[in-house]
Scaffold this active site. Sequence first.
Site, short mmCIF file in Angstrom:
data_model
loop_
_atom_site.label_atom_id
_atom_site.label_comp_id
_atom_site.label_asym_id
_atom_site.label_seq_id
_atom_site.Cartn_x
_atom_site.Cartn_y
_atom_site.Cartn_z
N ASP A 1 0.85 -1.19 0.00
CA ASP A 1 0.00 0.00 0.00
C ASP A 1 0.88 1.24 0.00
O ASP A 1 1.73 1.41 0.88
CB ASP A 1 -0.93 0.01 1.22
CG ASP A 1 -1.82 1.24 1.25
OD1 ASP A 1 -2.68 1.37 0.35
OD2 ASP A 1 -1.65 2.07 2.17
N GLU B 1 -1.72 -1.07 -6.00
CA GLU B 1 -2.95 -0.49 -6.50
C GLU B 1 -2.66 0.41 -7.69
O GLU B 1 -1.61 1.06 -7.75
CB GLU B 1 -3.63 0.32 -5.39
CG GLU B 1 -5.01 0.85 -5.77
CD GLU B 1 -5.66 1.62 -4.63
OE1 GLU B 1 -6.81 2.04 -4.77
OE2 GLU B 1 -4.99 1.79 -3.59
N ASP C 1 -3.67 1.61 6.74
CA ASP C 1 -2.76 1.20 5.68
C ASP C 1 -2.51 -0.30 5.69
O ASP C 1 -2.43 -0.92 4.63
CB ASP C 1 -1.43 1.96 5.83
CG ASP C 1 -1.62 3.47 5.69
OD1 ASP C 1 -2.55 3.88 4.98
OD2 ASP C 1 -0.83 4.23 6.29
#
Length: 464
Positions: free
Chosen positions: A245, A329, A420
């Site tokens: 992340d 992502e 997170d």
Amino acid sequence: MMDTADQPTRVAGDEAKRIKREALGIADRKKHHGRAAVAMKSRAKEPGTQQRVYRFYPTPSQAEQLEKTFGACRWVYNEGLALRVGAWERHRVSVGFAETCRALTGWRQASETSWLREVSSTVLQQSLRHLDGAFTRFFKQLAKYPQRKAKRRSRDSATYVRTGFRWAEDPERPGTGLVTLAKQTVPLDVRWSRPLPAGVTPVTLSVTRDRAGRYFVAMLVEERIDPLPAAFVPGGRAPKAVGIDLGLAALVTLDDGTKVDHPRLLKKYERELARLQRGLHRKTKGSKNRGKARERIARLYALISDVRRDMLDQLTTRLVRENQVLVVEDLAIMNLLRPGVGKGRRRKARLSSSIIDAAWGELIRQLRYKCAWYGRTLVIVDRFFPSTRRCSDCHAKGPSLDVSVREWTCAECGAVHDRDVNAARNLREEGMRLYWLVASALPPGRMPPSVIKASELADVLLAA
């Protein structure tokens, strides 16, 4: 709307040759008269070719000759662009790479531009090849229309092919040697940070000079990098995976709770940058002192860039070596950098500065090519996947969370999540789902691709 019959048509054949010869000053073909003209093809990067960048320190005479080379490459690029644009706008004649090379011969022979003969012709031809590549990308709708190069805006660069440099490998230190550029007699003083593959001659050399006045030579070599041994979960045969992340509170958060701090280099050097910027604005425009102040600012920015790149390089190398599947992502970075309006524009400007300082795009770029090098797989999850507000324990989807919320409690199962860490766990789970979806569609013995992107999953499955 203009009728098709009223649109100007392209001129071709003998009339086009006459216009090129008489109006544009492009000589006819003198070589291979009996052979039909064939469109030039750009050299695609072959599998296994890698680029190594080294810094070198030129002598005063070498620096003077390189200054002429950079200026000549920039002039030839702009003149070739003007020739191609003018030929189409005034005569509706299409001019390609071969015609601009013949025009270059005329420029070198003309008395007013005889200074072009002080630079290697192969380097100038490569500048025209870059122009032709820019037009090709524009016609394929991959880039904007080519623009003129300016000394203050464009990077100083020159590309040498094999006929434009001499390479002599050092027998005592294989992979290193003497590099002598065309129109120069003294080899470059190269700092070999690591050797090239032994016995391999570079395909091309790209010499660049950055705003800080540092010289670099990028050597393209044909090198086969051996993949790393497969990384499995201890005690099993499942591939070891990690969810990554990207954020600002912590630059990187892994699914096991590990966090890598954001170095915040721009904030660290902001006072020094402000001091140098104030000194720059006190200098007279066009003066030598203003140029020296600009170079000091460039050197500080170069230091920040080098520290950031080195930190990201070490981080990405460690992640790739330890894991078989890496999941990130798909971030719309350019959308996040849009300028703010209204009362919150100052806060938005600080947020954009932090995003730029984090260099998420560079981190993902390094993960991409290192996964391709070492036989790993990078899975890019769709940007609309609710990784932050989805409970990693019960998969219940909660409400949207403000950026200031760093911990939250799931309303369904009561689990307390770090924002997170929870996102990294969800990314890992979704990434492995996509990985197995692709792996199960492949024939036996075939490895998954180095990059699996959720938005392109249909094309990947079709290719499998």
